[in-house]
Scaffold this motif. Structure first.
Motif, PDB file in Angstrom:
ATOM      1  N   ILE A   1      42.161  56.737  52.350  1.00  0.00           N
ATOM      2  CA  ILE A   1      40.706  56.584  52.231  1.00  0.00           C
ATOM      3  C   ILE A   1      40.381  55.190  51.701  1.00  0.00           C
ATOM      4  O   ILE A   1      39.495  54.504  52.200  1.00  0.00           O
ATOM      5  N   MET A   2      41.132  54.764  50.699  1.00  0.00           N
ATOM      6  CA  MET A   2      40.867  53.448  50.115  1.00  0.00           C
ATOM      7  C   MET A   2      41.184  52.327  51.088  1.00  0.00           C
ATOM      8  O   MET A   2      40.481  51.318  51.150  1.00  0.00           O
TER       9      MET A   2
ATOM     10  N   HIS B   1      50.421  50.503  39.460  1.00  0.00           N
ATOM     11  CA  HIS B   1      49.952  49.231  40.031  1.00  0.00           C
ATOM     12  C   HIS B   1      49.864  49.261  41.555  1.00  0.00           C
ATOM     13  O   HIS B   1      50.041  48.247  42.213  1.00  0.00           O
ATOM     14  N   GLU B   2      49.611  50.441  42.105  1.00  0.00           N
ATOM     15  CA  GLU B   2      49.369  50.544  43.545  1.00  0.00           C
ATOM     16  C   GLU B   2      47.923  50.179  43.855  1.00  0.00           C
ATOM     17  O   GLU B   2      47.596  49.752  44.955  1.00  0.00           O
ATOM     18  N   ILE B   3      47.073  50.424  42.893  1.00  0.00           N
ATOM     19  CA  ILE B   3      45.655  50.100  42.994  1.00  0.00           C
ATOM     20  C   ILE B   3      45.228  49.509  41.650  1.00  0.00           C
ATOM     21  O   ILE B   3      46.001  49.546  40.697  1.00  0.00           O
ATOM     22  N   ALA B   4      44.010  48.992  41.608  1.00  0.00           N
ATOM     23  CA  ALA B   4      43.504  48.468  40.335  1.00  0.00           C
ATOM     24  C   ALA B   4      42.157  49.116  40.040  1.00  0.00           C
ATOM     25  O   ALA B   4      41.419  49.497  40.952  1.00  0.00           O
TER      26      ALA B   4
ATOM     27  N   LYS C   1      41.854  48.624  46.253  1.00  0.00           N
ATOM     28  CA  LYS C   1      43.116  48.880  46.950  1.00  0.00           C
ATOM     29  C   LYS C   1      44.049  47.681  46.881  1.00  0.00           C
ATOM     30  O   LYS C   1      45.216  47.779  47.240  1.00  0.00           O
ATOM     31  N   THR C   2      43.528  46.541  46.424  1.00  0.00           N
ATOM     32  CA  THR C   2      44.347  45.336  46.305  1.00  0.00           C
ATOM     33  C   THR C   2      44.694  45.121  44.836  1.00  0.00           C
ATOM     34  O   THR C   2      43.841  44.683  44.068  1.00  0.00           O
TER      35      THR C   2
ATOM     36  N   HIS D   1      42.653  38.845  42.171  1.00  0.00           N
ATOM     37  CA  HIS D   1      41.683  38.144  43.017  1.00  0.00           C
ATOM     38  C   HIS D   1      40.324  38.244  42.338  1.00  0.00           C
ATOM     39  O   HIS D   1      40.151  39.038  41.416  1.00  0.00           O
ATOM     40  N   GLY D   2      39.390  37.437  42.787  1.00  0.00           N
ATOM     41  CA  GLY D   2      38.060  37.472  42.202  1.00  0.00           C
ATOM     42  C   GLY D   2      37.142  38.377  43.003  1.00  0.00           C
ATOM     43  O   GLY D   2      37.502  38.868  44.075  1.00  0.00           O
ATOM     44  N   HIS D   3      35.966  38.622  42.458  1.00  0.00           N
ATOM     45  CA  HIS D   3      34.986  39.452  43.145  1.00  0.00           C
ATOM     46  C   HIS D   3      33.623  38.782  43.187  1.00  0.00           C
ATOM     47  O   HIS D   3      33.251  38.056  42.273  1.00  0.00           O
TER      48      HIS D   3
END
Ligand SMILES: [Zn+2]
Ligand SMILES: [Zn+2]
Length: 123
Positions: free
Chosen positions: A11-12, A51-54, A67-68, A72-74
């Protein structure tokens, strides 16, 4: 991996959004009607610990899941609350140059108005 966990990951990965636990639960229930809310929440927590997802803590509402898991930034829209990934590695490198050492971790959210919200405001 359990079927429930595989479903949540699926889903993610299919969604372009950073979903909240409730959104993930609603989508999971469409495909696995018997799935319990607690199961979804518990799996999200386990996946985060592995640590599969954050998990992203939002200042204005429910936590969202990413899912990453790599840094990274948002980009966050103050109008509609949409959240997008943005690469900031160049910026982090510049900061490392300025501080003379390695950045160990970061959380960077840039607030803006997305194109749809800008358009709406201009009308
Ligand atoms: Zn917007
Ligand atoms: Zn993200």
């Amino acid at each position: 991996m359990t079927r429930q966990r595989a479903l949540i990951l699926n889903i993610m990965q299919e969604s372009p959004k950073h979903l909240t636990a409730d959104e993930i639960f609603a989508l999971a229930r469409q495909r696995m009607p018997g799935i319990a809310r607690g199961t979804v929440y518990r799996n999200l927590k386990l996946m985060e610990q592995a640590h599969e997802i954050a998990k992203l803590e939002m200042s204005d509402g429910a936590d969202r899941f990413d899912k990453t898991p790599t840094p990274h930034g948002h980009l966050y829209c103050d109008g509609c609350g949409s959240l997008q990934d943005i690469p900031v590695i160049g910026l982090v490198r510049e900061i490392e140059d300025a501080i003379g050492t390695e950045v160990r971790s970061y959380q960077l959210t840039i607030h803006y108005l997305c194109p749809a919200c800008r358009k709406e405001q201009a009308q």
